[in-house]
Scaffold this active site. Structure first.
Site, PDB file in Angstrom:
ATOM      1  N   CYS A   2       0.871  -1.176   0.000  1.00  0.00           N
ATOM      2  CA  CYS A   2       0.000   0.000   0.000  1.00  0.00           C
ATOM      3  C   CYS A   2       0.903   1.219   0.000  1.00  0.00           C
ATOM      4  O   CYS A   2       1.548   1.514   1.001  1.00  0.00           O
ATOM      5  CB  CYS A   2      -0.920   0.010   1.220  1.00  0.00           C
ATOM      6  SG  CYS A   2      -2.021   1.448   1.264  1.00  0.00           S
ATOM      7  N   GLU A 103      -3.689   1.045  -6.263  1.00  0.00           N
ATOM      8  CA  GLU A 103      -2.699   0.013  -6.579  1.00  0.00           C
ATOM      9  C   GLU A 103      -2.550  -0.040  -8.094  1.00  0.00           C
ATOM     10  O   GLU A 103      -3.476   0.316  -8.832  1.00  0.00           O
ATOM     11  CB  GLU A 103      -3.118  -1.341  -5.996  1.00  0.00           C
ATOM     12  CG  GLU A 103      -2.053  -2.408  -6.069  1.00  0.00           C
ATOM     13  CD  GLU A 103      -0.746  -1.980  -5.409  1.00  0.00           C
ATOM     14  OE1 GLU A 103       0.130  -1.466  -6.149  1.00  0.00           O
ATOM     15  OE2 GLU A 103      -0.608  -2.137  -4.183  1.00  0.00           O
TER      16      GLU A 103
END
Length: 251
Positions: A2, A103
């Protein structure tokens, strides 16, 4: 992993969800990056409190941060044993509020960014760690990292790692470092359901950290396709149809 997230949920709604006693008034952030301020919720004297830390954990024992690797994530599988995170797992656990995260998926044409957010609701709680680094010349700095784990079926279509998402019924035990030891705390780190999140391909504007505005979440596809956990792309307006099991929702 992340490495980019957003917190655009109104402050009062964030406070209600996490139950902290402070009343911070913060602006929406659409593109939060490492080294920038990161909102966390931690337990102080038996109450949940809101704090800001620098995203990128610096363990208290580090002598020279400039020569130390930036730790924006910690692997949930090994954090309790790693020297950089071991003390934080025992004493400095926190929650990281987020409206969603970004992402990137590798494609033949390059990396495609995705905006990943809850299928229902607009707030997430990532499992996090924090620590305080003391400058020998004076001054302290609080820093933090987000725990990650192997992706569930949903996220594996994009990346092999994802943030650890905690549900409200796990908040107390995760934050209670005085009474819940690290072994019990780490058992709370479980994958979310495959239909808990949806992922929308978005503009590559999000690639630049200076772009911190709603347009970074603008769908890249003219039909606003949403990636489902079975790898199929479906129109956004049908993205939350729970009755059609062939289109379950896809960090």
């Amino acid at each position: 992993m992340c490495g980019r997230l957003a917190l655009t949920t109104p402050p009062d709604a964030v406070r209600t969800f996490f139950g902290y006693i402070d009343r911070p008034n913060f602006p929406p952030r659409f593109n939060i990056a490492p080294t920038q301020p990161l909102a966390i919720v931690r337990r102080d004297h038996g109450q949940r409190r809101f704090h800001l830390v620098r995203w990128g954990l610096i363990p208290s024992w580090v002598k020279d941060p400039s020569s130390f690797t930036l730790l924006i994530n910690a692997r949930a599988e090994t954090a309790a044993e790693k020297p950089s995170f071991r003390a934080a797992v025992r004493h400095h656990r926190c929650l990281v509020p987020a409206s969603g995260f970004y992402e990137w998926r590798r494609t033949p044409d390059g990396k495609q960014p995705f905006w990943i957010h809850p299928a229902d609701g607009d707030i997430l709680a990532f499992a996090g760690l924090w620590d305080t680094w003391c400058d020998p010349d004076g001054g302290d700095i609080d820093t933090g990292a987000i725990l990650t784990m192997q992706s569930n079926r949903m996220m594996s279509e994009i990346h092999h790692r994802m943030p650890v998402i905690l549900k409200p019924d796990a908040f107390d035990d995760w934050l209670d470092t005085a009474n819940v030891d690290r072994r019990e705390a780490m058992k709370l780190l479980q994958p979310v359901e495959d239909d808990f999140l949806v992922a929308t391909p978005v503009s590559t504007r999000v690639n630049k950290v200076v772009n911190d505005d709603p347009d970074v979440q603008r769908p890249a596809d003219p039909d606003e396709l949403v990636l489902r956990h079975d790898g199929r792309a479906t129109p956004k307006e049908t993205g939350r149809d729970r009755e059609d099991t062939s289109q379950l929702d896809l960090f």
